[in-house]
Design an enzyme around this catalytic site. Structure first.
Site, mmCIF file in Angstrom:
data_model
loop_
_atom_site.group_PDB
_atom_site.id
_atom_site.type_symbol
_atom_site.label_atom_id
_atom_site.label_comp_id
_atom_site.label_asym_id
_atom_site.label_seq_id
_atom_site.Cartn_x
_atom_site.Cartn_y
_atom_site.Cartn_z
ATOM 1 N N ARG A 51 -3.331 -5.069 5.268
ATOM 2 C CA ARG A 51 -2.577 -6.122 5.934
ATOM 3 C C ARG A 51 -2.488 -5.945 7.430
ATOM 4 O O ARG A 51 -2.824 -6.839 8.186
ATOM 5 C CB ARG A 51 -1.138 -6.039 5.437
ATOM 6 C CG ARG A 51 -0.483 -7.223 5.008
ATOM 7 C CD ARG A 51 0.484 -6.796 3.922
ATOM 8 N NE ARG A 51 -0.065 -5.673 3.196
ATOM 9 C CZ ARG A 51 -0.755 -5.812 2.063
ATOM 10 N NH1 ARG A 51 -0.958 -6.973 1.549
ATOM 11 N NH2 ARG A 51 -1.235 -4.752 1.448
ATOM 12 N N THR A 52 -2.013 -4.795 7.858
ATOM 13 C CA THR A 52 -1.703 -4.642 9.272
ATOM 14 C C THR A 52 -2.969 -4.738 10.112
ATOM 15 O O THR A 52 -3.013 -5.459 11.104
ATOM 16 C CB THR A 52 -0.986 -3.301 9.521
ATOM 17 O OG1 THR A 52 0.188 -3.278 8.705
ATOM 18 C CG2 THR A 52 -0.606 -3.135 10.974
ATOM 19 N N LYS A 80 -15.864 15.240 13.239
ATOM 20 C CA LYS A 80 -16.685 16.278 13.874
ATOM 21 C C LYS A 80 -15.843 17.225 14.715
ATOM 22 O O LYS A 80 -16.377 18.098 15.382
ATOM 23 C CB LYS A 80 -17.738 15.630 14.789
ATOM 24 C CG LYS A 80 -18.696 14.702 14.102
ATOM 25 C CD LYS A 80 -19.723 14.201 15.119
ATOM 26 C CE LYS A 80 -20.506 13.011 14.617
ATOM 27 N NZ LYS A 80 -21.212 12.334 15.699
ATOM 28 N N ARG A 101 -3.032 3.387 13.924
ATOM 29 C CA ARG A 101 -2.199 3.888 12.820
ATOM 30 C C ARG A 101 -2.567 5.334 12.550
ATOM 31 O O ARG A 101 -3.745 5.693 12.512
ATOM 32 C CB ARG A 101 -2.402 3.045 11.558
ATOM 33 C CG ARG A 101 -1.718 3.649 10.336
ATOM 34 C CD ARG A 101 -1.693 2.733 9.152
ATOM 35 N NE ARG A 101 -0.744 1.640 9.333
ATOM 36 C CZ ARG A 101 -0.399 0.795 8.371
ATOM 37 N NH1 ARG A 101 -0.918 0.896 7.170
ATOM 38 N NH2 ARG A 101 0.468 -0.167 8.608
ATOM 39 N N HIS A 129 7.032 1.365 12.650
ATOM 40 C CA HIS A 129 6.020 0.324 12.450
ATOM 41 C C HIS A 129 6.569 -0.933 13.138
ATOM 42 O O HIS A 129 7.015 -1.881 12.498
ATOM 43 C CB HIS A 129 5.822 0.112 10.941
ATOM 44 C CG HIS A 129 4.658 -0.742 10.565
ATOM 45 N ND1 HIS A 129 3.889 -1.437 11.502
ATOM 46 C CD2 HIS A 129 4.119 -1.030 9.345
ATOM 47 C CE1 HIS A 129 2.946 -2.103 10.849
ATOM 48 N NE2 HIS A 129 3.070 -1.870 9.548
HETATM 49 C C1 NCD Z 1 3.943 -1.054 5.106
HETATM 50 C C2 NCD Z 1 3.538 0.188 5.865
HETATM 51 O O1 NCD Z 1 2.353 0.419 6.084
HETATM 52 O O2 NCD Z 1 4.449 0.907 6.224
HETATM 53 N N1 NCD Z 1 2.876 -1.928 4.913
HETATM 54 C C3 NCD Z 1 2.542 -2.803 5.896
HETATM 55 O O3 NCD Z 1 2.241 -2.440 6.997
HETATM 56 N N2 NCD Z 1 2.632 -4.105 5.601
HETATM 57 C C4 NCD Z 1 4.697 -0.802 3.874
HETATM 58 C C5 NCD Z 1 4.112 0.071 2.837
HETATM 59 O O4 NCD Z 1 2.991 0.574 2.967
HETATM 60 O O5 NCD Z 1 4.800 0.267 1.833
#
Ligand code: NCD
Length: 300
Positions: A51-52, A80, A101, A129
Site C-alpha cells: 500500500r504505502t 553487498k 521504509r 509512519h
Molecule cells: C501499516 C504499516 O506498515 O505500519 N500498513 C500501512 O502502511 N498501510 C500497518 C500494518 O502493517 O499493520
C-alpha cells in the site's frame, strides 16, 4: 508553512494538519495535476509494503512526477555491504524526493542527514509512519465531518502499531477522547500515555471490545505485528485476540466508522466490508490524495 522533511508526527502542528487536509481535498477534486512535472520521486523500501509504496508511486504520477523504486532491499547494494549513508548519498543524486521504509526505529531520520532533498519516513519499525497518520486524520475528518469531539477506540496491537503511535501525536492536539483496547501483552507504551496526559486528552485502557463499541465514533483496528515478535509462539498466542464482525459493528452508533491501516489479517471479518461503517477501503483512497498533497507541499 514550509517543510522539506516528514520524519515524525511529533513536529506537526494542528494548523499544518488542517492545511494538509484542505490540500488533499483539493487534490481529490483535481484528480491529476502537473504540479511536479519533471520531478523524480524515489521509493526506497527495506521492509515489505504494498500500500504505502504503491500509494506514493500512484500519487507521484498523479501530480506529474516520475518514479524510481526499490521494492526489495535485498536487490540493492546494501546486500553487498553498502552503508545506508552511501545508499542515500546515491539517491540524493538521482531523485528530487526520497520516501524510505526501514525496520530500525530512527533509520529515516538518520538517513536524512545524508541528503538535502526532501525525505519522507514511510515507516521505521514500530516507531512512526507519518503519512499514514495524516491520511487517517483526513479519513476521520471526511467520514465524521470533524475531529474535535470524537471518541476514538484503538484496538489490537498497540505496542507495535506505528500507525497508532504516529496518529496519537496529531490527535492529542484536538479535543478527543481515546479508548485503548488491548490484551495485557500489547498495551500502548507508556510514553504515549504521557503524551496524552501532557495535552489533557482523556483516555482509558480496556480489554473488552464489545462492551466499548457503543461509546465510539471511530473504531481503529490494527493487525498484530507478526514481524516484531522475537518468539513465534508469543505471536500465535496473541493473533486473533480481537475479531470484529458485522453483528458487533451494528451494536455501535449508526455513525460509527471502522478504520484499519491495512493489511488486514483476521481482525475484521469480511461481512463488515459492505456496511457503510467500513471506512478502510475509502481510507486507502484518501491516502492517495493526502500523498499527492504531501509530495507537492514538500517539493514546492
Ligand atoms: C501499516 C504499516 O506498515 O505500519 N500498513 C500501512 O502502511 N498501510 C500497518 C500494518 O502493517 O499493520
Amino acid at each position: 508553512m514550509k517543510r522539506t522533511q516528514l520524519l515524525t508526527t511529533a513536529d506537526i502542528t494542528r494548523e499544518e494538519v488542517d492545511f494538509l487536509i484542505n490540500e488533499a481535498e483539493k487534490m481529490r477534486k483535481k484528480g491529476t495535476t502537473n504540479d511536479l512535472k519533471g520531478k523524480v520521486v524515489a521509493t526506497l523500501f527495506f521492509e515489505p509494503s504494498t500500500r504505502t509504496r504503491l500509494s506514493f508511486e500512484s500519487a507521484a504520477q498523479r501530480v506529474g512526477a516520475s518514479v524510481i523504486s526499490v521494492a526489495d532491499a535485498s536487490t540493492t547494494s546494501t546486500k553487498k555491504g553498502e552503508t545506508l549513508a552511501d545508499t542515500i548519498r546515491v539517491f540524493d543524486k538521482l531523485a528530487d524526493l526520497i520516501v524510505m521504509r526501514q525496520s530500525v526505529p530512527g533509520a529515516t531520520a538518520e538517513a536524512a542527514k545524508f541528503t538535502n532533498k526532501p525525505i519522507i519516513n514511510g515507516g521505521d519499525g514500530a516507531n512512526q509512519h507519518p503519512s499514514q497518520a495524516l491520511l487517517d486524520m483526513l479519513t476521520m475528518h471526511r467520514e465524521c465531518g470533524k475531529i474535535d469531539g470524537l471518541t476514538i477506540g484503538f484496538v489490537g496491537d498497540l505496542k507495535f502499531s506505528r500507525t497508532t503511535h504516529s496518529l496519537l501525536y496529531l490527535l492529542c492536539q484536538y479535543k478527543v477522547q481515546i479508548v485503548f483496547i488491548t490484551p495485557d501483552a500489547l498495551k500502548i507504551p507508556s510514553e504515549y500515555l504521557d503524551l496524552l496526559k501532557k495535552h489533557g486528552v482523556p483516555y482509558t485502557e480496556e480489554k473488552d471490545l464489545e462492551k466499548h463499541i457503543p461509546s465510539l465514533d471511530v473504531l481503529y483496528m490494527t493487525r498484530v505485528q507478526q514481524e516484531r515478535f522475537a518468539d513465534p509462539a508469543e505471536y500465535a498466542k496473541l493473533k486473533g485476540c480481537y475479531v470484529l464482525n458485522a453483528a458487533m459493528v451494528k451494536k455501535g452508533k449508526p455513525s460509527l466508522r471502522v478504520m484499519h491501516p491495512l493489511p488486514r489479517v483476521d481482525e475484521i471479518t469480511t461481512d463488515v466490508d459492505d456496511l457503510p461503517q467500513a471506512a478502510y477501503f475509502r481510507q486507502v483512497e484518501n491516502g492517495l490524495y493526502m500523498r499527492m498533497a504531501l509530495l507537492k507541499y514538500l517539493m514546492s
